[in-house]
Enzyme design. Structure first.
Site, short mmCIF file in Angstrom:
data_model
loop_
_atom_site.label_atom_id
_atom_site.label_comp_id
_atom_site.label_asym_id
_atom_site.label_seq_id
_atom_site.Cartn_x
_atom_site.Cartn_y
_atom_site.Cartn_z
N HIS A 124 -36.64 -12.13 8.03
CA HIS A 124 -36.63 -11.30 6.83
C HIS A 124 -35.74 -11.92 5.74
CE1 HIS A 124 -37.97 -7.55 9.32
NE2 HIS A 124 -38.99 -8.31 8.97
N ASP B 15 -33.60 -10.90 3.64
CA ASP B 15 -32.18 -10.55 3.49
C ASP B 15 -31.32 -11.14 4.62
OD1 ASP B 15 -33.52 -8.70 5.18
OD2 ASP B 15 -31.96 -7.20 4.92
N HIS B 16 -31.94 -11.94 5.48
CA HIS B 16 -31.20 -12.65 6.53
C HIS B 16 -31.43 -14.16 6.44
CE1 HIS B 16 -30.02 -8.97 8.75
NE2 HIS B 16 -31.06 -8.50 8.09
N HIS C 66 -38.02 -5.68 16.29
CA HIS C 66 -37.90 -5.62 14.82
C HIS C 66 -38.72 -6.75 14.22
CE1 HIS C 66 -36.03 -4.51 11.03
NE2 HIS C 66 -35.70 -5.77 10.82
N HIS D 276 -33.34 -13.55 12.21
CA HIS D 276 -34.78 -13.31 12.05
C HIS D 276 -35.23 -13.66 10.64
CE1 HIS D 276 -32.93 -9.54 10.71
NE2 HIS D 276 -34.08 -9.14 10.20
N ASP E 146 -30.84 -7.33 13.18
CA ASP E 146 -31.41 -5.99 12.98
C ASP E 146 -32.03 -5.43 14.27
OD1 ASP E 146 -30.61 -6.31 10.39
OD2 ASP E 146 -32.60 -6.18 9.49
N HIS F 256 -26.18 -4.99 9.19
CA HIS F 256 -26.04 -4.05 8.07
C HIS F 256 -24.95 -3.02 8.33
CE1 HIS F 256 -29.83 -5.08 5.90
NE2 HIS F 256 -30.23 -5.43 7.11
#
Length: 258
Positions: free
Chosen positions: A56, A58-59, A112, A54, A135, A174
């Site tokens: 975001h 941090d991905h 999400h 996705h 996530d 995570h």
């Protein structure tokens, strides 16, 4: 196929999926691309593609850099998710291949984010499959409903992911397992499987080891968000439908401070 964890940032995981026959590899969510490229070198594998779950940061935040480090690498991401540096957009049901023996099925698992994709990966016939859930599904938990509804999360978790073969290994985005299990115990205080898994996860954490992967079967036993079809859980939570139950548990989790 072989799967290697690559810890990134504070508590993220990137992964290397390796087709052992050819040494070709895919990187899942390489948030720190230098680390991922270094791990690929150490394992002696040839990075061919990136699977982004996705948009975001941090991905997907490492996608541009990994394209610089490995010119020509393909970057896959959900067609409606606006993934950074994406070269190939995918939709539910799209199939990709890696090397000779590794096949990847793209599953749209929204909530999400709107266009979140989970990647279901199969190798040779005798190997247990794996699913990379970003996530959407965490070990004993699920992602926050940033861009979707409880209905969508129910469909993503309990229908799409819940219908995968029970031995499927679950690799999420995570390391949240201990906190998730502590919360799960507040929902189902008498669930022995949750207590056992929490004890194991705490030991793993103390040793500095990952708690991932889980399996779909373990999630059905210990993850409250994947157990909402059970009438006994609905009764405990005080709800009359799976979707209502999922929504209530998510609201409790959002307020929970552990």
């Amino acid at each position: 196929m072989k799967i290697h964890h690559v810890p990134c940032l504070d508590d993220n995981y990137a992964y290397l999926i390796v087709d052992e026959s050819t040494g070709e590899a895919a990187a899942v969510d390489p948030a720190e691309p230098e680390k991922v490229v270094k791990a690929a070198r150490e394992h002696g594998v040839d990075l061919k593609l990136v699977l982004t779950t996705h948009h975001h940061w941090d991905h997907a935040g490492g996608n541009e850099k990994i394209k610089q480090l490995i010119p020509g690498i393909k970057v896959y991401g959900g067609s409606i998710d606006n993934v950074k540096a994406c070269t190939d957009k995918v939709e539910n049901g799209d199939k990709l291949s890696l090397g000779k023996d590794t096949n990847i099925l793209c599953l749209h698992t929204p909530c999400h984010t709107r266009g979140h994709i989970s990647y279901y990966v199969t190798g040779k016939g005798d190997e247990d499959p794996a699913v990379f859930t970003g996530d959407t599904l965490f070990i004993a938990g699920c992602g926050k409903f940033f861009e979707g509804t409880a209905e969508q999360m129910y469909q993503s978790l309990c229908v799409t992911l819940g219908s995968l073969p029970k031995p499927t290994r679950v690799y999420c985005g995570h390391e949240y397992t201990v906190k998730n299990l502590l919360f799960a115990l507040t929902v189902e205080q008498e669930n022995v499987k949750i207590k056992q898994k929490l004890s194991w996860a705490q030991q793993q954490q103390e040793k500095g080891l990952p708690t991932i992967p889980s399996t779909i079967e373990e999630e059905m036993e210990t993850n409250p968000f994947m157990r909402v079809d059970l009438p006994e859980l609905q009764e405990i939570v005080g709800c009359k439908s799976p979707v209502e139950c999922l929504k209530e548990i998510r609201q409790r989790k959002d307020k929970w401070r552990g």
